[in-house]
Design a protein around this motif. Structure first.
Motif, short mmCIF file in Angstrom:
data_model
loop_
_atom_site.label_atom_id
_atom_site.label_comp_id
_atom_site.label_asym_id
_atom_site.label_seq_id
_atom_site.Cartn_x
_atom_site.Cartn_y
_atom_site.Cartn_z
N GLY A 1 50.43 32.27 39.80
CA GLY A 1 51.29 33.44 40.04
C GLY A 1 50.62 34.73 39.62
N PHE A 2 50.00 34.70 38.43
CA PHE A 2 49.33 35.92 37.93
C PHE A 2 48.15 36.29 38.82
N LEU A 3 47.45 35.27 39.33
CA LEU A 3 46.19 35.53 40.04
C LEU A 3 46.39 35.95 41.50
N THR A 4 47.61 35.85 41.98
CA THR A 4 47.79 36.22 43.40
C THR A 4 48.44 37.60 43.54
N THR A 5 48.79 38.26 42.42
CA THR A 5 49.31 39.64 42.55
C THR A 5 48.13 40.60 42.46
N THR A 6 48.32 41.79 43.03
CA THR A 6 47.18 42.72 43.05
C THR A 6 47.48 44.05 42.36
N THR A 7 48.59 44.11 41.59
CA THR A 7 48.90 45.41 40.98
C THR A 7 47.97 45.70 39.80
N GLU A 8 47.68 46.98 39.64
CA GLU A 8 46.70 47.45 38.65
C GLU A 8 47.06 47.00 37.23
N SER B 1 44.33 43.01 33.26
CA SER B 1 43.76 42.28 32.11
C SER B 1 44.43 40.91 31.96
N LEU B 2 45.67 40.78 32.43
CA LEU B 2 46.30 39.46 32.44
C LEU B 2 45.57 38.53 33.41
N GLN B 3 45.10 39.11 34.52
CA GLN B 3 44.36 38.29 35.50
C GLN B 3 43.01 37.83 34.94
N THR B 4 42.30 38.73 34.29
CA THR B 4 40.99 38.32 33.75
C THR B 4 41.19 37.20 32.72
N LEU C 1 40.59 31.25 45.19
CA LEU C 1 41.31 32.28 44.42
C LEU C 1 40.33 33.33 43.90
N GLY C 2 39.22 32.83 43.33
CA GLY C 2 38.21 33.74 42.77
C GLY C 2 37.63 34.65 43.84
N LEU C 3 37.26 34.05 44.98
CA LEU C 3 36.65 34.85 46.07
C LEU C 3 37.64 35.88 46.60
N ASN C 4 38.91 35.49 46.74
CA ASN C 4 39.92 36.45 47.23
C ASN C 4 40.04 37.64 46.28
N LEU C 5 40.04 37.34 44.97
CA LEU C 5 40.18 38.43 43.99
C LEU C 5 39.02 39.41 44.08
N THR C 6 37.77 38.87 44.14
CA THR C 6 36.63 39.82 44.15
C THR C 6 36.53 40.54 45.49
#
Length: 1089
Positions: free
Chosen positions: A523-530, A534-537, A565-570
């Motif tokens: 859940g944390f890793l699929t949101t994109t808000t600024e 740091s919660l995502q990292t 998930l990792g590739l989508n984030l970067t």
């Protein structure tokens, strides 16, 4: 043209954009006129407006910088005259500054010798009796020297005499300032002929800085850099003055009327000096004066109504550490890392004890901070001599009524948990309730305090292993509810991080909690808000820990999704911290499901190699007056038809000159961390993905190899580690596909990497980097064995490196500069460095024929044996005897090893037998291991010593209480039996041995024990059948135990099958007393065997 030009430059100073744009266009036209240089000279000397004069000087500087070759010789000569003339008549400081920068750029093209008038002017002005002239002369000298220090080298002695005189004249602080800056600029280039003069200047330098501090603290702070430069490049210059310098720095650091930045400069100098010259500091008895000065800073209370930054309620761990209190703690941290603990504690403990006994919360806090920063550098000393009282002090602080004290106690507990393992974990039952108490009030507490509680809890839990089990339900309930219920992102982030720490300890025990944890992390890793960043990292970090700990079967089904998930984030977010954590995730997944990475290797390696190449986050600090750069850059477009030579001149000296406008570089930490983690991940992924990585190996290697000289030590360390991993990856590829091409590729890589590693051990200044390089070399020898030594010179080079580290001859060991002090105590970290080198000896011994290694081993052994004396520390004795044992173990497996072990036995036997009687269990353990290995390696050659060895062991078996030592006694007896069964009275020895089974601590030795029992069963079956009951019971302990390797378990299963097949009745009788679960394990193993 002069008047028009003055008009244009005047318009450029107007606060009107339209006017400025028009003037810029006119100026571009004017620049096409060859008479521009004389015209600018005329404006620079003749205009009444100082801003216009300054603009003209800047324009000339840009012209000279980029187009010197286009200025006619006549104009050049007149410019050289005019600029000095302008300098003499100028009264405005800002204009003088720009003129001095113009001179500096001209000196770049015209060496000082081709501009005698400049030297003459500098000589006259700097010695002038007129105060102002002298100051201006020193300003000019500073600018021209700063940009061209080397071209003035022939004049250094003369200059140092000038500095000596200037520094003694205290009437003009600004002159002192320029003089010290110039001294700083040339320090790195001075040679032996200037040493004497440099040394004699130091007392005047200190006196001058005291004057400058009173006059201008900012200038004084900048001038203090001279000490760092002296320590870095010419430490021998300052050695005679160390006492005076430390006293001065401590005065500055202790003076509360001065600015924080100046105090921090003074204290940082003390830290740096201790790092470089701790032995001299101790010899000159400067430790006590340092502590006398540091403690008042460490225990100072903040001004009324304020807090120390780290005690601020809203502190979330990102406080600025540049304050005097932090620097004072850092000095003690550095002492711990660089001084012998006995000497340090003797003088430090009275200070700490009086702090802890005080009622003042800031005194207590100071004492606790001290305990905390000692834990890393003096870990062995604290663990073996002081752990209980120190832990008691920390535990008391956790229930103190004052939050400042509690926070310091939590920090200390976190440091202890990180550095004092495994002993600290034994206090689990006292500490866990205290820490869980903190967590129960999660929602009411302030974030700053909770952050520190989590820091302590994480570090403590991480090392508990299966002892965490009773606390798991409470812990996970707390963490999961924090993830679900709180609106506070910081608390969620702390909970996610804590789950990672829990996973490190609990491993498979965490499986029942895995589904809700994973759902939250996704859940944390699929949101994109600024604000979620740091919660995502943190979520990525914890996901990586889970991949490594929860077990392959549980994690593998998620592996592909994690990579995606990792590739989508970067792809969607540009953030160095986030990218860094995805590298860690890919790396972790490669340990469980390397095949999931294969389709994405192109994308993954591309991102990481870009991170290594990137200069992002590196900021150049430019000199002032950059406003005109754009304008001048554009004028270069109009010169396209100029001949090629000018273009090449322009491009060549362009970069050169631009660098000289840069006052310094700074790199954001996030980008450094990203480079470090990219190196680590590339190395691990290369090794784990094997053949699939071959296509990326060369490009990855080249980019990582470039990082070996990176300014930041963590990046260098990671780069060397990755280079080692690439070699191991290539070795693995060759073993899997043994083609000549793969073999040659491995040898080529080793020939590139090994010289680079060896050179680094000799020249690198930072001990942690050298330790990492030695560890990389050890891993290479472990994996590639004889391939490392294919190059005929390699054995000698590696043996000599090990020898020289053991003799403390490396740069990072103070280069052996101090007189021989082998008998002296040393800092624990210096000992650790030698241990890394010593670990290489058995690895070399296992990789080359014994007779070839023998002459080198003869040189190395005395250096190892000298650390076994009773006067050495426990760590040294343990290292010495452990290394001897491992060398003998290696010799047992190589050609000629038996003969060499036999020849060495007379030297080694007395040392090992003495070690068996040591008061420390680890030392006894290593000695017993060594004796067993000696019997195994030398076999019949030492058969006359067997009775004595057996009597020593029999004595020990009756008295020894340490479980690990008892396990090793069993293994040593087995090694004796296997090496020479006829020389051991089996009827007495074997029952005593079997009586001590199963092994309790050193489970690896099951391999030795059961190999011996299998051999005994072949040799003396009746004896073994008589002892079947205890042997079967011990076997049921080994089978199905995850901590024991497959090969050993298979050997045990085969032995059990033999028993069941040939002695069924006895076997069944032996099985009856066992628990149902153990019986089931036995029958499953027998059927599988």
């Amino acid at each position: 043209m002069t008047q028009e030009l003055e008009q244009i430059l005047l318009q450029l100073t107007q606060p009107d954009n339209a006017v400025i744009q028009q003037a810029t266009a006119q100026l571009k036209q004017a620049f096409k006129d060859p008479a521009i240089v004389p015209a600018l000279c005329a404006v620079m000397t003749g205009s009444q407006n100082p801003e216009v004069r300054q603009s003209a000087a800047v324009m000339l500087r840009l012209r000279v910088k980029k187009h010197w070759s286009k200025i006619s010789p006549g104009d050049r000569e007149s410019l050289k005259l005019v600029v000095l003339q302008a300098f003499v008549q100028e009264t405005e400081h800002t204009v003088q500054h720009s003129l001095s920068q113009l001179c500096a750029v001209m000196v770049k093209h015209e060496t000082p010798d081709r501009w005698p008038a400049l030297l003459q002017f500098l000589n006259q002005s700097t010695k002038s009796s007129n105060l102002h002239e002298r100051q201006v002369g020193l300003l000019l000298l500073n600018k021209v020297m700063d940009s061209n220090p080397e071209s003035f080298k022939p004049h250094y002695c003369q200059l140092l005499q000038l500095f000596s005189a200037v520094l003694q004249d205290h009437s003009n602080p600004t002159a002192l300032y320029y003089c010290i800056l110039t001294l700083t600029a040339i320090t790195a280039y001075t040679g032996s002929e200037e040493m004497h003069l440099m040394r004699s200047i130091i007392p005047s330098l200190i006196a001058a800085l005291k004057i400058l501090i009173k006059a201008d603290q900012d200038q004084a702070s900048e001038a203090m850099e001279v000490f760092n430069e002296l320590m870095e490049s010419e430490v021998s210059v300052i050695v005679p003055h160390i006492a005076d310098m430390i006293r001065f720095w401590l005065e500055v650091g202790s003076d509360t009327t001065l600015s924080n930045s100046l105090r921090v400069k003074g204290l940082s100098c003390v830290t740096f000096l201790i790092k470089l010259k701790s032995k001299t500091v101790l010899k000159q008895k400067l430790l006590n004066p340092c502590l006398q000065a540091i403690f008042p800073i460490l225990v100072a209370a903040p001004p009324p109504g304020e807090h120390d930054p780290e005690d601020d309620e809203n502190d979330n761990g990102d406080t600025d550490n540049d304050n005097p209190k932090h620097c004072a703690a850092q000095i003690i941290d550095t002492m711990a890392l660089h001084m012998p603990p006995e000497k340090l504690f003797q003088q430090l403990m009275p200070f700490i004890q009086s702090c802890l006994a005080s009622d003042n919360p800031y005194q207590k806090k100071g004492g606790l901070l001290c305990l905390a920063v000692l834990a890393e550098g003096c870990a062995d000393h604290i663990r073996t001599k002081l752990l209980s009282p120190m832990l008691q002090a920390v535990c008391q602080s956790l229930s103190d009524s004052n939050q400042v004290v509690r926070c310091a106690g939590l920090f200390a507990l976190g440091q202890f948990s990180e550095h004092l393992q495994p002993e600290v974990s034994k206090f689990c039952s006292e500490l866990m309730p205290l820490l869980l108490g903190y967590l129960s009030s999660l929602n009411q507490a302030k974030v700053g305090h909770v952050t520190k509680a989590f820091y302590a809890l994480e570090n403590f839990m991480e090392n508990l292993g299966s002892d965490i089990e009773p606390y798991l339900p409470t812990l996970m309930e707390t963490m999961l509810s924090a993830l679900n219920n709180t609106d506070n992102l910081k608390i969620r982030e702390l909970a996610v991080s804590a789950i990672g720490a829990i996973a490190n300890a609990a491993k498979e025990l965490l499986v029942p909690y895995f589904p809700p944890v994973i759902e939250n992390l996704k859940g944390f890793l699929t949101t994109t808000t600024e604000e979620m960043r740091s919660l995502q990292t943190q979520s990525l970090d914890t996901l990586s820990v889970l991949a490594r700990t929860i077990g392959k079967d549980v994690f593998s089904p998620l592996a592909a999704e994690c990579i995606q998930l990792g590739l989508n984030l970067t792809d969607t977010i540009d953030d160095p911290d986030l990218r860094r954590c995805t590298y860690g995730l890919y790396s972790a997944v490669s340990t469980v499901s390397p095949e999931c990475l294969t389709p994405h290797l192109t994308a993954i390696t591309t991102v990481m190699l870009l991170a290594l190449k990137s200069n992002e986050g590196i900021t150049a600090h430019l000199e002032e007056d950059k406003t005109f750069v754009l304008l001048d850059d554009e004028d270069n477009d109009d010169d396209k038809e100029d001949e090629e030579k000018d273009v090449s001149d322009f491009t060549e000296d362009d970069t050169e000159a631009d660098i000289n406008d840069i006052a310094g570089f700074s790199v954001e930490n996030a980008y450094i961390d990203e480079k470090e983690d990219a190196c680590d991940a590339l190395g691990e992924i290369a090794f784990n993905t094997g053949a699939a990585f071959q296509a990326f190996l060369e490009s990855s290697f080249q980019q990582v190899y470039e990082m070996r000289d990176f300014p930041h030590e963590d990046v260098r360390r990671a780069a060397f580690g990755a280079m080692g991993q690439f070699c191991r990856a290539q070795h693995k590829a060759w073993k899997e596909s043994p083609t000549e091409a793969n073999h040659q590729a491995l040898l080529k890589l080793l020939d590139l990497v090994l010289p680079c590693l060896l050179e680094t051990v000799r020249t690198e200044q930072e001990r942690p980097v050298v330790m990492a390089v030695l560890e990389t070399m050890n891993n290479l020898m472990k994996t590639c064995k004889e391939e490392v030594f294919r190059n005929p010179s390699r054995l000698k080079e590696i043996s000599n490196i090990i020898r020289d580290v053991l003799k403390k001859k490396m740069v990072c060991q103070d280069g052996g500069a101090d007189e021989a002090d082998d008998e002296e105590q040393q800092a624990e970290y210096d000992g650790m460095l030698q241990e890394f080198a010593g670990e290489g000896i058995p690895l070399v011994a296992a990789s080359v024929p014994a007779d070839i290694f023998a002459p080198f081993l003869n040189d190395l052994l005395p250096l190892i044996m000298s650390k076994a004396k009773s006067s050495c520390t426990v760590a040294e004795r343990s290292f010495s005897l452990g290394t001897i044992g491992e060398i003998l173990e290696s010799l047992a497996g190589v050609a000629g090893g038996r003969g060499l072990a036999g020849r060495l036995s007379n030297r080694l036997l007395p040392v090992l037998v003495a070690g068996v009687r040591d008061s420390d269990a680890e030392v006894r353990n290593n000695s017993v291991f060594g004796l067993g290995c000696l019997a195994q390696a030398a076999g019949p050659i030492v058969v006359t010593d067997f009775p004595m060895m057996l009597s020593v062991f029999s004595n020990m078996l009756t008295k020894e209480s340490d479980l690990r030592v008892i396990d090793n006694l069993c293994a040593a007896l087995c090694r004796m039996i296997m090496s020479n069964i006829e020389a051991v009275p089996l009827e007495q020895v074997v029952p005593a041995l079997v009586d001590r089974l199963p092994l309790k601590e050193d489970l690896e030795e099951n391999k030795t024990v059961f190999s011996c029992l299998a051999m005994l069963y072949t040799h003396s079956p009746d004896l073994v059948v008589k002892l079947m009951k205890p042997i079967v019971a011990a076997s049921s302990d080994v089978l199905g135990n995850k901590e024991i390797n497959e090969e050993t378990q298979n050997n045990v299963a085969l032995l059990m099958r033999e028993f069941a097949k040939r002695h069924l009745a006895d076997f069944q009788l032996a099985v009856i007393p066992l628990a149902g679960e153990q019986q089931a394990k036995l029958s499953a193993a027998i059927s599988a065997a």
